[in-house]
Design a protein around this motif. Structure first.
Motif, PDB file in Angstrom:
ATOM      1  N   PHE A   1       0.834  -1.203   0.000  1.00 19.40           N
ATOM      2  CA  PHE A   1       0.000   0.000   0.000  1.00 19.40           C
ATOM      3  C   PHE A   1       0.870   1.255   0.000  1.00 19.40           C
ATOM      4  CE2 PHE A   1      -2.557  -3.355   1.978  1.00 19.40           C
ATOM      5  CZ  PHE A   1      -3.659  -3.325   1.143  1.00 19.40           C
ATOM      6  N   THR A   2       0.259   2.380  -0.316  1.00 22.69           N
ATOM      7  CA  THR A   2       0.999   3.646  -0.348  1.00 22.69           C
ATOM      8  C   THR A   2       1.165   4.185   1.061  1.00 22.69           C
ATOM      9  OG1 THR A   2      -0.960   5.057  -0.519  1.00 22.69           O
ATOM     10  CG2 THR A   2      -0.048   4.171  -2.585  1.00 22.69           C
ATOM     11  N   VAL A   3       2.082   5.117   1.206  1.00 23.29           N
ATOM     12  CA  VAL A   3       2.307   5.723   2.517  1.00 23.29           C
ATOM     13  C   VAL A   3       1.039   6.411   3.018  1.00 23.29           C
ATOM     14  CG1 VAL A   3       3.216   7.896   1.575  1.00 23.29           C
ATOM     15  CG2 VAL A   3       3.890   7.149   3.872  1.00 23.29           C
ATOM     16  N   ASP A   4       0.289   7.043   2.117  1.00 26.23           N
ATOM     17  CA  ASP A   4      -0.946   7.719   2.537  1.00 26.23           C
ATOM     18  C   ASP A   4      -2.002   6.719   2.986  1.00 26.23           C
ATOM     19  OD1 ASP A   4       0.076  10.249   2.086  1.00 26.23           O
ATOM     20  OD2 ASP A   4      -0.670  10.349   0.024  1.00 26.23           O
ATOM     21  N   GLU A   5      -2.077   5.578   2.305  1.00 24.97           N
ATOM     22  CA  GLU A   5      -3.045   4.552   2.702  1.00 24.97           C
ATOM     23  C   GLU A   5      -2.696   3.969   4.065  1.00 24.97           C
ATOM     24  OE1 GLU A   5      -4.513   2.722  -1.589  1.00 24.97           O
ATOM     25  OE2 GLU A   5      -2.546   2.141  -0.788  1.00 24.97           O
ATOM     26  N   ILE A   6      -1.425   3.703   4.299  1.00 23.34           N
ATOM     27  CA  ILE A   6      -1.006   3.167   5.602  1.00 23.34           C
ATOM     28  C   ILE A   6      -1.247   4.198   6.699  1.00 23.34           C
ATOM     29  CG2 ILE A   6       0.935   2.270   6.947  1.00 23.34           C
ATOM     30  CD1 ILE A   6       2.139   1.279   4.278  1.00 23.34           C
ATOM     31  N   LYS A   7      -0.917   5.448   6.398  1.00 24.01           N
ATOM     32  CA  LYS A   7      -1.127   6.524   7.381  1.00 24.01           C
ATOM     33  C   LYS A   7      -2.597   6.640   7.753  1.00 24.01           C
ATOM     34  CE  LYS A   7      -0.222  11.454   8.118  1.00 24.01           C
ATOM     35  NZ  LYS A   7       0.379  12.680   7.524  1.00 24.01           N
TER      36      LYS A   7
ATOM     37  N   ALA B   1       4.992   7.858  17.596  1.00 28.97           N
ATOM     38  CA  ALA B   1       6.299   8.409  17.222  1.00 28.97           C
ATOM     39  C   ALA B   1       7.059   7.419  16.341  1.00 28.97           C
ATOM     40  CB  ALA B   1       7.112   8.743  18.480  1.00 28.97           C
ATOM     41  N   ALA B   2       7.000   6.135  16.695  1.00 29.29           N
ATOM     42  CA  ALA B   2       7.663   5.109  15.886  1.00 29.29           C
ATOM     43  C   ALA B   2       7.025   5.023  14.509  1.00 29.29           C
ATOM     44  CB  ALA B   2       7.595   3.755  16.593  1.00 29.29           C
ATOM     45  N   MET B   3       5.694   5.038  14.457  1.00 31.79           N
ATOM     46  CA  MET B   3       5.002   4.898  13.179  1.00 31.79           C
ATOM     47  C   MET B   3       5.208   6.122  12.290  1.00 31.79           C
ATOM     48  SD  MET B   3       1.561   2.687  14.127  1.00 31.79           S
ATOM     49  CE  MET B   3       0.930   3.735  15.452  1.00 31.79           C
ATOM     50  N   GLU B   4       5.295   7.304  12.895  1.00 27.86           N
ATOM     51  CA  GLU B   4       5.560   8.503  12.099  1.00 27.86           C
ATOM     52  C   GLU B   4       6.964   8.464  11.501  1.00 27.86           C
ATOM     53  OE1 GLU B   4       4.676  11.640  14.830  1.00 27.86           O
ATOM     54  OE2 GLU B   4       2.533  11.667  14.325  1.00 27.86           O
ATOM     55  N   LYS B   5       7.923   7.936  12.250  1.00 23.44           N
ATOM     56  CA  LYS B   5       9.283   7.791  11.718  1.00 23.44           C
ATOM     57  C   LYS B   5       9.286   6.783  10.564  1.00 23.44           C
ATOM     58  CE  LYS B   5      12.768   8.254  14.491  1.00 23.44           C
ATOM     59  NZ  LYS B   5      13.589   9.319  13.881  1.00 23.44           N
ATOM     60  N   PHE B   6       8.535   5.705  10.717  1.00 25.07           N
ATOM     61  CA  PHE B   6       8.392   4.739   9.627  1.00 25.07           C
ATOM     62  C   PHE B   6       7.780   5.396   8.394  1.00 25.07           C
ATOM     63  CE2 PHE B   6       5.025   2.333   7.499  1.00 25.07           C
ATOM     64  CZ  PHE B   6       5.774   1.375   6.826  1.00 25.07           C
ATOM     65  N   LEU B   7       6.692   6.125   8.583  1.00 24.90           N
ATOM     66  CA  LEU B   7       6.009   6.754   7.448  1.00 24.90           C
ATOM     67  C   LEU B   7       6.926   7.729   6.719  1.00 24.90           C
ATOM     68  CD1 LEU B   7       2.531   7.406   9.116  1.00 24.90           C
ATOM     69  CD2 LEU B   7       3.001   5.753   7.291  1.00 24.90           C
ATOM     70  N   ALA B   8       7.724   8.478   7.466  1.00 26.29           N
ATOM     71  CA  ALA B   8       8.641   9.444   6.858  1.00 26.29           C
ATOM     72  C   ALA B   8       9.723   8.760   6.038  1.00 26.29           C
ATOM     73  CB  ALA B   8       9.268  10.319   7.943  1.00 26.29           C
ATOM     74  N   ASP B   9      10.040   7.516   6.382  1.00 27.89           N
ATOM     75  CA  ASP B   9      11.114   6.770   5.713  1.00 27.89           C
ATOM     76  C   ASP B   9      10.593   5.852   4.615  1.00 27.89           C
ATOM     77  OD1 ASP B   9      13.929   5.720   5.632  1.00 27.89           O
ATOM     78  OD2 ASP B   9      12.966   3.876   6.343  1.00 27.89           O
ATOM     79  N   PHE B  10       9.282   5.621   4.578  1.00 25.29           N
ATOM     80  CA  PHE B  10       8.736   4.527   3.777  1.00 25.29           C
ATOM     81  C   PHE B  10       9.017   4.662   2.281  1.00 25.29           C
ATOM     82  CE2 PHE B  10       5.112   2.422   1.574  1.00 25.29           C
ATOM     83  CZ  PHE B  10       5.430   1.116   1.914  1.00 25.29           C
ATOM     84  N   ASP B  11       8.710   5.786   1.695  1.00 27.24           N
ATOM     85  CA  ASP B  11       8.888   5.926   0.248  1.00 27.24           C
ATOM     86  C   ASP B  11      10.346   5.749  -0.163  1.00 27.24           C
ATOM     87  OD1 ASP B  11       6.225   6.234  -0.410  1.00 27.24           O
ATOM     88  OD2 ASP B  11       6.262   8.426  -0.327  1.00 27.24           O
ATOM     89  N   LEU B  12      11.255   6.352   0.588  1.00 26.80           N
ATOM     90  CA  LEU B  12      12.679   6.188   0.295  1.00 26.80           C
ATOM     91  C   LEU B  12      13.083   4.736   0.479  1.00 26.80           C
ATOM     92  CD1 LEU B  12      15.491   7.275  -0.378  1.00 26.80           C
ATOM     93  CD2 LEU B  12      15.763   7.834   2.058  1.00 26.80           C
ATOM     94  N   GLY B  13      12.593   4.107   1.555  1.00 24.69           N
ATOM     95  CA  GLY B  13      12.937   2.719   1.824  1.00 24.69           C
ATOM     96  C   GLY B  13      12.436   1.776   0.745  1.00 24.69           C
TER      97      GLY B  13
END
Length: 228
Positions: free
Chosen positions: A63-69, A107-119
């Motif tokens: 899924f996309t970062v927006d969908e997961i968020k 806080a953990a999930m926001e860090k994941f979301l910020a990294d997701f597309d690059l990852g």
């Protein structure tokens, strides 16, 4: 049929929790690590920031970062309220309240979301799930699995667990699984039969204490190594 996002309840742990959940040493940070069923944990992002190598796999990464968020936002309050309804099942020390728990997880999930597309672009987040992984034999030194196997013992039967653990042992030299409790906070009823069958098949299995305990009684990992 593919994974349906409305069936997923995203809930991510951070790097410090992974270190204690899995008894990771600083030397082990340097290993090639696979995080199975990683979900929205920030472990990959934080390890990458420090220059280490982690690949995380989870079907939710299709899924996309927006969908997961959005799914995180849709389920967040229900998860926190569920914890509030079962306060006695948890150890309130470092995490002091359900509200504090929510802050730590978010806080953990926001860090994941910020990294997701690059990852995803770097191949660090792959949309694959157990019990079949697209990796070479012993491609990794260490495979970790947090809050998936044994947690969902009612939904994922004994044969699934055996297949999943054997597959992780195929792609990694050592496997660590945490916790050994089911969703109700009891020791998984399939833990013993799974251990017995793995031992009969020549796998080296060991239950070890860890420094992390949030669910009461949930301070053990299962370590499994492939047959020699």
């Amino acid at each position: 049929m593919g994974l349906k996002l409305e069936k997923v309840i995203p809930w991510g742990r951070n790097f410090a929790e992974y270190v204690r959940m899995f008894n990771l040493t600083t030397d082990e940070f340097k290993l090639n690590i696979l995080d199975c069923a990683g979900g929205p944990a920030s472990f990959n992002a934080e390890m990458t920031e420090q220059g280490y190598n982690v690949i995380s796999c989870d079907p939710v990464y299709c899924f996309t970062v927006d969908e997961i968020k959005q799914r995180i936002q849709d389920t967040y309050s229900a998860v926190v309220n569920g914890v509030k309804a079962n306060l006695d099942c948890y150890v309130w020390q470092e995490i002091t309240s359900p509200e504090h728990l929510g802050q730590v997880r978010m806080a953990a999930m926001e860090k994941f979301l910020a990294d997701f597309d690059l990852g995803v672009k770097e191949g660090r987040y792959l949309p694959h799930g157990l019990p079949v992984l697209p990796f070479n034999n012993y491609q990794f030194d260490l495979a970790l699995c947090s809050h998936f196997l044994f947690t969902y013992s009612e939904q994922l039967l004994e044969e699934f667990h055996l297949a999943a653990i054997r597959e992780m042992c195929r792609v990694a030299k050592e496997v660590r699984i945490f916790p050994l409790l089911d969703i109700s906070g009891e020791v998984s009823p399939i833990l013993e039969p799974v251990l017995n069958k793995l031992e009969m098949q020549g796998y080296n299995v060991e239950i070890k204490q860890v420094l992390y305990e949030f669910q009461k009684g949930g301070n053990q990992i299962l370590k499994v190594c492939p047959p020699k």
